[in-house]
Design a protein around this motif. Structure first.
Motif, PDB file in Angstrom:
ATOM      1  N   TYR A   1      -4.158   6.242  -1.940  1.00 12.50           N
ATOM      2  CA  TYR A   1      -3.382   5.145  -1.199  1.00 12.50           C
ATOM      3  C   TYR A   1      -3.913   4.103  -2.072  1.00 12.50           C
ATOM      4  O   TYR A   1      -4.926   3.906  -2.228  1.00 12.50           O
ATOM      5  CB  TYR A   1      -3.371   4.816   0.345  1.00 12.50           C
ATOM      6  CG  TYR A   1      -3.038   5.922   1.014  1.00 12.50           C
ATOM      7  CD1 TYR A   1      -3.747   7.059   1.584  1.00 12.50           C
ATOM      8  CD2 TYR A   1      -1.660   6.032   1.488  1.00 12.50           C
ATOM      9  CE1 TYR A   1      -3.305   8.171   2.297  1.00 12.50           C
ATOM     10  CE2 TYR A   1      -1.127   7.180   2.144  1.00 12.50           C
ATOM     11  CZ  TYR A   1      -1.947   8.301   2.634  1.00 12.50           C
ATOM     12  OH  TYR A   1      -1.570   9.130   3.444  1.00 12.50           O
ATOM     13  N   ASP A   2      -2.743   3.351  -2.789  1.00 10.78           N
ATOM     14  CA  ASP A   2      -3.326   2.058  -3.417  1.00 10.78           C
ATOM     15  C   ASP A   2      -2.089   1.046  -3.344  1.00 10.78           C
ATOM     16  O   ASP A   2      -0.725   1.534  -3.370  1.00 10.78           O
ATOM     17  CB  ASP A   2      -3.691   2.332  -4.738  1.00 10.78           C
ATOM     18  CG  ASP A   2      -4.819   1.706  -5.169  1.00 10.78           C
ATOM     19  OD1 ASP A   2      -5.827   2.226  -5.658  1.00 10.78           O
ATOM     20  OD2 ASP A   2      -4.854   0.543  -5.101  1.00 10.78           O
TER      21      ASP A   2
ATOM     22  N   GLU B   1       0.676  -1.256  -0.012  1.00 12.24           N
ATOM     23  CA  GLU B   1       0.020  -0.083   0.001  1.00 12.24           C
ATOM     24  C   GLU B   1       0.855   1.193   0.079  1.00 12.24           C
ATOM     25  O   GLU B   1       1.476   1.536   1.070  1.00 12.24           O
ATOM     26  CB  GLU B   1      -1.118   0.226   1.113  1.00 12.24           C
ATOM     27  CG  GLU B   1      -1.807   1.178   1.518  1.00 12.24           C
ATOM     28  CD  GLU B   1      -3.236   0.767   0.624  1.00 12.24           C
ATOM     29  OE1 GLU B   1      -3.379  -0.376   0.081  1.00 12.24           O
ATOM     30  OE2 GLU B   1      -4.117   1.422   0.795  1.00 12.24           O
ATOM     31  N   GLU B   2       0.880   2.062  -1.063  1.00  7.66           N
ATOM     32  CA  GLU B   2       1.895   3.095  -1.072  1.00  7.66           C
ATOM     33  C   GLU B   2       1.026   4.518  -1.196  1.00  7.66           C
ATOM     34  O   GLU B   2      -0.365   4.283  -1.602  1.00  7.66           O
ATOM     35  CB  GLU B   2       2.463   3.204  -2.488  1.00  7.66           C
ATOM     36  CG  GLU B   2       3.554   1.960  -2.573  1.00  7.66           C
ATOM     37  CD  GLU B   2       4.456   2.084  -3.669  1.00  7.66           C
ATOM     38  OE1 GLU B   2       5.301   0.975  -3.875  1.00  7.66           O
ATOM     39  OE2 GLU B   2       4.949   3.120  -4.127  1.00  7.66           O
ATOM     40  N   GLY B   3       1.672   5.586  -0.610  1.00  8.65           N
ATOM     41  CA  GLY B   3       1.035   6.817  -0.824  1.00  8.65           C
ATOM     42  C   GLY B   3       2.028   7.741  -1.329  1.00  8.65           C
ATOM     43  O   GLY B   3       3.248   7.016  -1.595  1.00  8.65           O
TER      44      GLY B   3
END
Ligand code: K1U
Ligand code: ZN
Length: 170
Positions: free
Chosen positions: A98-99, A88-90
């Motif tokens: 976030y995805d 999960e990156e931001g």
């Protein structure tokens, strides 16, 4: 000093960063300002591209107490595993989005630090994910580029909304 962070889809985020030849006093000041800006924005990493300085410079701090910043100059990353893991990156340039992005989660980092010393480490987990995310920034790549067109459109709308709210807050 706090530096303004460019927001997606600003075209300046697509510029390719040039290698650092010498760690000058100006670059040391930029490093200090980037670390301050990263903490203020509550991020764990920040690439110089995000503050409109197109040189190969990244700062990161994954520590609990936010008291051990790391500096990577002219970083190169080499995957050490074939398979990719979702994480999960931001992104400070794509606020409130976030995805999941798939990346190798064990990599070798080669770089120099702010004193010109060589860095050559094998890292995994969030550190590996974050360094790849930051090096993408230096190559004009943003994590939303890995998502579907629909999610990219939603991300653009979301950033527009967040920026409007921040403007009102002044
Ligand atoms: O925009 C940036 O480069 C900073 C970005 C780094 C990053 C975080 C998480 C995964 C990959 C790269 C951020 O710091 S986003 C905000 C944040 O602190 C965070 C978000 C998700 C997980 C952990 C931290
Ligand atoms: Zn980012």
């Amino acid at each position: 000093a706090l530096l303004p962070i460019l927001s997606y889809p600003d075209p300046r985020l697509r510029m390719i960063a040039t290698p650092v030849k010498e760690v000058t006093a100006e670059i040391k000041t930029l490093i200090t300002d980037m670390i301050e800006t990263m903490y203020d924005a509550e991020g764990i990493g920040l690439a110089a591209s995000q503050v409109d300085h197109h040189i190969q410079l990244i700062v990161m701090d994954l520590s609990e107490d936010k008291d051990s910043p790391r500096v990577f100059i002219n970083p190169k990353v080499t995957p050490l595993v074939e398979e990719k893991q979702p994480y999960e990156e931001g992104c400070l340039s794509v606020p409130d989005v976030y995805d999941k992005v798939e990346r190798p989660n064990k990599v070798r980092i080669e770089a120099i630090d702010q004193n010109g010393n060589a860095i050559d480490e094998e890292v995994e987990g969030l550190l590996a994910v974050c360094i790849q995310h930051e090096i993408d920034h230096l190559n004009g790549v943003i994590f939303v580029d890995y998502l579907s067109r629909l999610k990219q459109t939603r991300a653009r709308d979301k950033v527009r909304k967040v920026l409007k709210i921040r403007e009102k807050q002044g």
